[in-house]
Design a protein around this motif. Structure first.
Motif, PDB file in Angstrom:
ATOM      1  N   UNK A  91      -6.369   9.480  15.016  1.00  0.00           N
ATOM      2  CA  UNK A  91      -5.332  10.463  15.315  1.00  0.00           C
ATOM      3  C   UNK A  91      -3.939   9.880  15.105  1.00  0.00           C
ATOM      4  N   UNK A  92      -3.029  10.710  14.637  1.00  0.00           N
ATOM      5  CA  UNK A  92      -1.615  10.359  14.627  1.00  0.00           C
ATOM      6  C   UNK A  92      -1.005  10.669  15.981  1.00  0.00           C
ATOM      7  N   UNK A  93      -1.384  11.817  16.533  1.00  0.00           N
ATOM      8  CA  UNK A  93      -0.915  12.250  17.857  1.00  0.00           C
ATOM      9  C   UNK A  93      -2.082  12.130  18.835  1.00  0.00           C
ATOM     10  N   UNK A  94      -1.966  11.339  19.891  1.00  0.00           N
ATOM     11  CA  UNK A  94      -3.082  11.106  20.814  1.00  0.00           C
ATOM     12  C   UNK A  94      -3.306  12.278  21.760  1.00  0.00           C
ATOM     13  N   UNK A  95      -3.963  13.295  21.252  1.00  0.00           N
ATOM     14  CA  UNK A  95      -4.274  14.464  22.075  1.00  0.00           C
ATOM     15  C   UNK A  95      -5.621  15.028  21.663  1.00  0.00           C
ATOM     16  N   UNK A  96      -6.303  15.658  22.620  1.00  0.00           N
ATOM     17  CA  UNK A  96      -7.562  16.342  22.323  1.00  0.00           C
ATOM     18  C   UNK A  96      -7.341  17.820  22.028  1.00  0.00           C
ATOM     19  N   UNK A  97      -6.100  18.264  22.109  1.00  0.00           N
ATOM     20  CA  UNK A  97      -5.774  19.655  21.810  1.00  0.00           C
ATOM     21  C   UNK A  97      -5.685  19.851  20.298  1.00  0.00           C
ATOM     22  N   UNK A  98      -5.605  21.102  19.905  1.00  0.00           N
ATOM     23  CA  UNK A  98      -5.387  21.409  18.488  1.00  0.00           C
ATOM     24  C   UNK A  98      -4.034  20.841  18.060  1.00  0.00           C
ATOM     25  N   UNK A  99      -4.033  20.013  17.013  1.00  0.00           N
ATOM     26  CA  UNK A  99      -2.808  19.322  16.603  1.00  0.00           C
ATOM     27  C   UNK A  99      -2.730  19.263  15.077  1.00  0.00           C
ATOM     28  N   UNK A 100      -1.817  20.055  14.479  1.00  0.00           N
ATOM     29  CA  UNK A 100      -1.720  20.102  13.016  1.00  0.00           C
ATOM     30  C   UNK A 100      -1.497  18.745  12.365  1.00  0.00           C
ATOM     31  N   UNK A 101      -0.747  17.849  13.033  1.00  0.00           N
ATOM     32  CA  UNK A 101      -0.450  16.564  12.408  1.00  0.00           C
ATOM     33  C   UNK A 101      -1.681  15.665  12.280  1.00  0.00           C
ATOM     34  N   UNK A 102      -2.702  15.940  13.081  1.00  0.00           N
ATOM     35  CA  UNK A 102      -3.941  15.177  12.959  1.00  0.00           C
ATOM     36  C   UNK A 102      -4.852  15.723  11.859  1.00  0.00           C
ATOM     37  N   UNK A 104       0.840  -1.192   0.000  1.00  0.00           N
ATOM     38  CA  UNK A 104       0.000   0.000   0.000  1.00  0.00           C
ATOM     39  C   UNK A 104       0.876   1.243   0.000  1.00  0.00           C
ATOM     40  N   UNK A 105       0.450   2.272  -0.704  1.00  0.00           N
ATOM     41  CA  UNK A 105       1.071   3.594  -0.600  1.00  0.00           C
ATOM     42  C   UNK A 105       0.109   4.519   0.130  1.00  0.00           C
ATOM     43  N   UNK A 106       0.639   5.290   1.077  1.00  0.00           N
ATOM     44  CA  UNK A 106      -0.176   6.228   1.849  1.00  0.00           C
ATOM     45  C   UNK A 106       0.368   7.638   1.633  1.00  0.00           C
ATOM     46  N   UNK A 107      -0.418   8.463   0.964  1.00  0.00           N
ATOM     47  CA  UNK A 107      -0.041   9.858   0.735  1.00  0.00           C
ATOM     48  C   UNK A 107      -0.863  10.747   1.656  1.00  0.00           C
ATOM     49  N   UNK A 108      -0.202  11.605   2.414  1.00  0.00           N
ATOM     50  CA  UNK A 108      -0.890  12.497   3.351  1.00  0.00           C
ATOM     51  C   UNK A 108      -0.617  13.948   2.970  1.00  0.00           C
ATOM     52  N   UNK A 109      -1.687  14.717   2.800  1.00  0.00           N
ATOM     53  CA  UNK A 109      -1.581  16.142   2.505  1.00  0.00           C
ATOM     54  C   UNK A 109      -1.912  16.903   3.781  1.00  0.00           C
ATOM     55  N   UNK A 110      -1.014  17.765   4.213  1.00  0.00           N
ATOM     56  CA  UNK A 110      -1.224  18.520   5.451  1.00  0.00           C
ATOM     57  C   UNK A 110      -2.468  19.394   5.344  1.00  0.00           C
ATOM     58  N   UNK A 111      -3.352  19.264   6.339  1.00  0.00           N
ATOM     59  CA  UNK A 111      -4.601  20.011   6.308  1.00  0.00           C
ATOM     60  C   UNK A 111      -4.427  21.510   6.343  1.00  0.00           C
ATOM     61  N   UNK A 112      -3.416  21.988   7.072  1.00  0.00           N
ATOM     62  CA  UNK A 112      -3.236  23.434   7.187  1.00  0.00           C
ATOM     63  C   UNK A 112      -2.733  24.056   5.896  1.00  0.00           C
ATOM     64  N   UNK A 113      -2.104  23.264   5.035  1.00  0.00           N
ATOM     65  CA  UNK A 113      -1.685  23.762   3.725  1.00  0.00           C
ATOM     66  C   UNK A 113      -2.781  23.547   2.696  1.00  0.00           C
ATOM     67  N   UNK A 114      -3.535  22.467   2.847  1.00  0.00           N
ATOM     68  CA  UNK A 114      -4.534  22.097   1.842  1.00  0.00           C
ATOM     69  C   UNK A 114      -5.795  22.943   1.916  1.00  0.00           C
TER      70      UNK A 114
END
Length: 219
Positions: A196-207, A103-113
């Motif tokens: 989630x990639x980062x297990x937090x309920x805070x604002x997290x760009x990586x998620x 499998x290939x997994x391509x992720x586009x950052x939400x804050x840029x997209x």
């Protein structure tokens, strides 16, 4: 090859529940395509290694094509053995225990997209999606899923709808801008913060991201 074509035809007519064993000898791959159980043995007499090698080689060509496109445009890449990252984009190879790509997994950052609260792709995101669309267009034996993800802050239902709209925007862009057949995009879903990639309920760009998952399906 005849066995594989027969199985795909059988599934298209009757559904996965008809099958007692997954084709290709790689059950998790088959599960990704159609949702069958993943704990079944390969069919007797099948050559799972040959099929998996074919899939891996094909997906590696797709990976190399996208990577070359970024490099040709002088993108600054952060590279590891199984992935590369450019500004706003990451492409990863997911492999089995023998190192073959499944499998290939391509992720586009939400804050840029996307702008906050919007599902309209930015110019930067369109450029990234176009590069991936070019690779898909040149690789007709690929199929794709598009998944939208948000972080936790805000209403769960609003985030779910937003993540779905963002995934749909990426899928629509692949179809309308690059001519990818809609049937090759086998799933579009929005998950809000369920994965989630980062297990937090805070604002997290990586998620905050939209992912394109690319698999191989001969014919």
């Amino acid at each position: 090859m005849i066995r594989t074509v027969f199985v795909l035809l059988l599934v298209s007519l009757t559904g996965c529940a008809t099958l007692s064993r997954p084709p290709f000898g790689y059950s998790s791959y088959w599960n990704w395509i159609c949702g069958c159980a993943s704990d079944l043995a390969p069919p007797e007499g099948a050559d799972p290694d040959a099929a998996t090698e074919e899939s891996s080689n094909y997906l590696n060509k797709v990976y190399s094509s996208v990577r070359k496109d970024f490099k040709d445009r002088d993108a600054v890449l952060e590279e590891t053995e199984k992935s590369f990252r450019a500004l706003g984009f990451r492409l990863e190879k997911e492999t089995d225990d023998k190192g073959r790509i499944v499998l290939l997994r391509a992720a586009i950052d939400g804050d840029i997209a996307f702008k906050t609260g919007s599902a309209e792709l930015t110019a930067a995101a369109l450029e990234i999606v176009d590069k991936f669309g070019d690779a898909l267009a040149a690789s007709p034996d690929t199929i794709a899923k598009v998944h939208g993800h948000t972080d936790t802050p805000g209403s769960k239902e609003m985030n779910r709808r937003l993540s779905m709209r963002r995934a749909q925007a990426v899928g629509d862009s692949l179809v309308k801008r690059k001519g990818i057949a809609p049937a090759r995009i086998v799933e579009i879903m929005g998950f809000a913060d369920d994965r989630k990639i980062i297990p937090t309920n805070a604002s997290e760009p990586r998620n905050r991201r939209t992912e394109i998952l690319i698999g191989y399906k001969k014919g």
